[in-house]
Scaffold this motif. Structure first.
Motif, PDB file in Angstrom:
ATOM      1  N   THR A  80       0.825  -1.221   0.000  1.00  0.00           N
ATOM      2  CA  THR A  80       0.000   0.000   0.000  1.00  0.00           C
ATOM      3  C   THR A  80       0.859   1.272   0.000  1.00  0.00           C
ATOM      4  O   THR A  80       0.328   2.375   0.155  1.00  0.00           O
ATOM      5  CB  THR A  80      -0.931   0.027   1.224  1.00  0.00           C
ATOM      6  OG1 THR A  80      -0.130  -0.057   2.413  1.00  0.00           O
ATOM      7  CG2 THR A  80      -1.893  -1.153   1.202  1.00  0.00           C
ATOM      8  N   GLU A  81       2.168   1.098  -0.155  1.00  0.00           N
ATOM      9  CA  GLU A  81       3.107   2.241  -0.188  1.00  0.00           C
ATOM     10  C   GLU A  81       2.928   3.145   1.033  1.00  0.00           C
ATOM     11  O   GLU A  81       2.773   4.363   0.921  1.00  0.00           O
ATOM     12  CB  GLU A  81       2.944   3.036  -1.491  1.00  0.00           C
ATOM     13  CG  GLU A  81       3.221   2.181  -2.725  1.00  0.00           C
ATOM     14  CD  GLU A  81       3.201   3.001  -4.018  1.00  0.00           C
ATOM     15  OE1 GLU A  81       3.862   4.051  -4.056  1.00  0.00           O
ATOM     16  OE2 GLU A  81       2.538   2.571  -4.981  1.00  0.00           O
ATOM     17  N   ALA A  82       2.980   2.524   2.208  1.00  0.00           N
ATOM     18  CA  ALA A  82       2.744   3.257   3.460  1.00  0.00           C
ATOM     19  C   ALA A  82       3.925   4.158   3.826  1.00  0.00           C
ATOM     20  O   ALA A  82       3.741   5.205   4.446  1.00  0.00           O
ATOM     21  CB  ALA A  82       2.472   2.265   4.596  1.00  0.00           C
ATOM     22  N   HIS A  83       5.134   3.741   3.478  1.00  0.00           N
ATOM     23  CA  HIS A  83       6.331   4.517   3.822  1.00  0.00           C
ATOM     24  C   HIS A  83       7.178   4.741   2.573  1.00  0.00           C
ATOM     25  O   HIS A  83       7.036   4.037   1.574  1.00  0.00           O
ATOM     26  CB  HIS A  83       7.178   3.787   4.873  1.00  0.00           C
ATOM     27  CG  HIS A  83       6.437   3.498   6.145  1.00  0.00           C
ATOM     28  ND1 HIS A  83       6.073   4.476   7.038  1.00  0.00           N
ATOM     29  CD2 HIS A  83       5.975   2.331   6.669  1.00  0.00           C
ATOM     30  CE1 HIS A  83       5.429   3.933   8.062  1.00  0.00           C
ATOM     31  NE2 HIS A  83       5.352   2.635   7.855  1.00  0.00           N
ATOM     32  N   ARG A  84       8.087   5.694   2.676  1.00  0.00           N
ATOM     33  CA  ARG A  84       9.046   5.912   1.599  1.00  0.00           C
ATOM     34  C   ARG A  84      10.373   5.217   1.916  1.00  0.00           C
ATOM     35  O   ARG A  84      11.124   4.848   1.015  1.00  0.00           O
ATOM     36  CB  ARG A  84       9.256   7.425   1.415  1.00  0.00           C
ATOM     37  CG  ARG A  84      10.109   7.806   0.234  1.00  0.00           C
ATOM     38  CD  ARG A  84       9.393   7.586  -1.084  1.00  0.00           C
ATOM     39  NE  ARG A  84      10.330   7.742  -2.184  1.00  0.00           N
ATOM     40  CZ  ARG A  84      10.608   8.898  -2.777  1.00  0.00           C
ATOM     41  NH1 ARG A  84       9.974  10.000  -2.423  1.00  0.00           N
ATOM     42  NH2 ARG A  84      11.494   8.948  -3.741  1.00  0.00           N
TER      43      ARG A  84
END
Lengths: 204, 204
Positions: free
Chosen positions: B126-130
């Protein structure tokens, strides 16, 4: 003594407590930028202990390691505002040091480097900080701008419990000999080998 | 192309901009604690870019790396208060993960580790962090608690521009193969060799 913790029995005449709290001289050397990164990571721990952190970068570029600089400046402000952690001073040579009244010259890096060391020496002698990061400090040593023997004398004789962390390639043998901990970061595989250039947030 | 920057001409079909911003999978391995320290140093740079940082420590001891943890939590609070830098989440396995409703068990570290990876996988998808720091993550891989092939698949196929930094000894070959950057920190000289024990502010 518990097994497996230390590989020899110390013969330095210190008590366990004295030895545990002995100030360290640490050198991060080798060819990769990871050496500075590791030094700043050590400084993070010192900050959390409430120790005064002094960073001195012997570099010319303002962009270099700005991520770490901004983070440490923010931590220093956290300390000023809330008392958490320790105070942080971050100085870089750039075109002259921030404490210097005279404008830095474009060309006399040798004089700038010598001035930086003179200030660090004063601070060590007066125990101004608990942790010093002398970033890229091996280069002015290598180039003869700062006398290695003087540096080693000052570091070995430093009073109190000041930790000194030095980074840079090609650390001089006398410095390695004087150090308590010498770490070398080696590249096993690097994206620049595959044509990748440096990128924001990763390389700086 | 400027000389001396990259050692081969890339043949990956990407533009320079695409290549420059390619998300990285980084592995810090080797026998010294410097590998985590270096990983957290990289995360500092990401924080300064305003990126969301997620740290996941696959360790049992609460004392372990508390200095880095406190510093990053302080940086996360700086972000919440002032907008500087990026948000920070710091999770450690300890006795169960902080997001878990069930109390951690004293004995089932394998289940705890698998639960940690399942959460990280969800966040990556879910692309929660970079930036992800998976600290000491190689151990549950080595011990078979988490499937290496699944991890490599998820990492290689991860969407967007998420950087993943993994630390720990004995990184599995498939992980090394998949990584863009592999760093190894080697000890040249260590105070424990001379009978020194770990000390506060230095080792943790």
């Amino acid at each position: 003594m518990p097994q497996g913790q230390v590989s020899v029995t110390p013969t330095d005449g210190l008590t366990t407590r004295q030895r545990r709290n002995r100030p360290l001289l640490v050198v991060h050397t080798g060819v990769m930028k990871g050496k500075s990164t590791a030094a700043f990571g050590m400084a993070l721990r010192g900050w959390n202990q409430g120790w005064s952190i002094g960073v001195f970068q012997f570099v010319k570029s303002a962009k270099w390691k700005v991520g770490e600089e901004e983070a440490f400046r923010a931590l220093g402000e956290v300390h000023e505002r809330t008392g958490q952690g320790g105070p942080v001073e971050w100085h870089k040579m750039g075109s002259g040091w921030s404490w210097s009244r005279k404008a830095g010259t474009e060309t006399d890096h040798a004089a700038d480097a010598a001035e930086g060391w003179a200030e660090i020496r004063r601070r060590i002698e007066t125990e101004a900080h608990r942790v010093y990061v002398l970033d890229e400090f091996t280069y002015p040593l290598k180039w003869g701008w700062i006398d290695v023997d003087e540096v080693v004398d000052v570091l070995v004789e430093r009073p109190g419990r000041q930790h000194v962390i030095i980074t840079g390639r090609d650390a001089p043998p006398a410095l390695i000999e004087a150090a308590d901990l010498v770490m070398e970061t080696t590249k096993v595989k690097h994206p620049m080998d595959a044509g990748q250039k440096g990128q924001r947030g990763i390389e700086w």
